[in-house]
Design a protein around this motif. Structure first.
Motif, PDB file in Angstrom:
ATOM      1  N   GLU A   2       0.864  -1.053  -0.034  1.00 55.28           N
ATOM      2  CA  GLU A   2      -0.073  -0.023  -0.179  1.00 55.28           C
ATOM      3  C   GLU A   2       0.763   1.103   0.107  1.00 55.28           C
ATOM      4  OE1 GLU A   2      -3.290   1.945   3.004  1.00 55.28           O
ATOM      5  OE2 GLU A   2      -3.256  -0.076   2.600  1.00 55.28           O
ATOM      6  N   SER A   5       1.106   3.108   3.529  1.00 52.57           N
ATOM      7  CA  SER A   5       1.547   2.418   4.849  1.00 52.57           C
ATOM      8  C   SER A   5       2.617   2.812   5.561  1.00 52.57           C
ATOM      9  CB  SER A   5       1.895   1.040   4.071  1.00 52.57           C
ATOM     10  OG  SER A   5       3.256   0.983   3.279  1.00 52.57           O
ATOM     11  N   HIS A  68      -7.673   0.756   8.370  1.00 50.18           N
ATOM     12  CA  HIS A  68      -6.750  -0.026   9.117  1.00 50.18           C
ATOM     13  C   HIS A  68      -6.705   0.251  10.668  1.00 50.18           C
ATOM     14  CE1 HIS A  68      -6.037   1.198   4.918  1.00 50.18           C
ATOM     15  NE2 HIS A  68      -5.381   0.099   4.911  1.00 50.18           N
ATOM     16  N   ASP A  71      -3.306  -1.113  12.581  1.00 57.66           N
ATOM     17  CA  ASP A  71      -2.163  -0.639  12.304  1.00 57.66           C
ATOM     18  C   ASP A  71      -1.279  -0.007  13.576  1.00 57.66           C
ATOM     19  OD1 ASP A  71       0.075   0.960  11.040  1.00 57.66           O
ATOM     20  OD2 ASP A  71      -1.004   0.910   9.228  1.00 57.66           O
TER      21      ASP A  71
END
Length: 187
Positions: A2, A5, A68, A71
């Motif tokens: 991604e 990221s 996310h 994360d």
């Protein structure tokens, strides 16, 4: 992999401001303006566009965080992650300790996910509050855009009336018939 990221929370905040600045600058760039009123209209329109993009970018970051949740970026410096202890035993009890290690591993994994979820929800208010302030600023900007557009429209109607009178004077000087209905030209 991604694209976002490796982007930190502070970088997201900077990217939101950068997006708002770029959109506002795009509204300023363009054809030259001829009057102070049109300069004001273009400036207010640029502010409105920048504010809308600022609010939209902040909400996009919120949705990115929601997508996310686990994360580790949202938990940096907030709460440490948990590690499960590894139980060991002799060969006779090895199957039992392996089962217990698996249970402890999944339990600490679930607790780490809950901690990450809590930290993500602690990160999002920065972006939600910024978007809220931007939405609060939108109403006065929309009103200002409408007022400047009204003034520009009134000036354009006056200019059309002046042009129509000038055209009628020119036609009269050449002995041509005057227009019967000047209202047709306005619509």
């Amino acid at each position: 992999m991604e694209m976002l990221s490796g982007v930190s929370v502070d970088t997201f905040k900077n990217l939101v401001w950068l997006a708002a600045f770029i959109v506002g600058a795009l509204f300023v760039i363009g054809s030259p303006v001829s009057s102070p009123l049109k300069i004001a209209a273009r400036t207010v329109s640029a502010l409105l566009a920048a504010t809308v993009s600022f609010a939209a970018a902040n909400l996009a970051v919120v949705f990115y965080i929601l997508a996310h949740l686990t994360d580790p970026r949202w938990s940096v410096g907030k709460d440490p992650t948990l590690d499960s202890p590894q139980l060991s035993a002799g060969p006779f009890f090895q199957p039992i300790t392996d089962t217990l290690n698996d249970i402890l591993g999944s339990l600490t994994g679930s607790l780490n996910n809950a901690i990450a979820l809590k930290n993500a929800f602690l990160t999002m208010p920065d972006f939600i509050i910024a978007a809220g302030w931007a939405f609060l600023l939108l109403l006065p900007l929309v009103i200002a855009v409408r007022i400047t557009a009204w003034f520009i429209e009134k000036e354009q109607v006056r200019q059309i009336d002046r042009n129509t009178r000038d055209l009628a004077d020119i036609r009269a000087q050449f002995g041509l018939a005057a227009f019967k209905d000047t209202a047709k030209w306005r619509s």
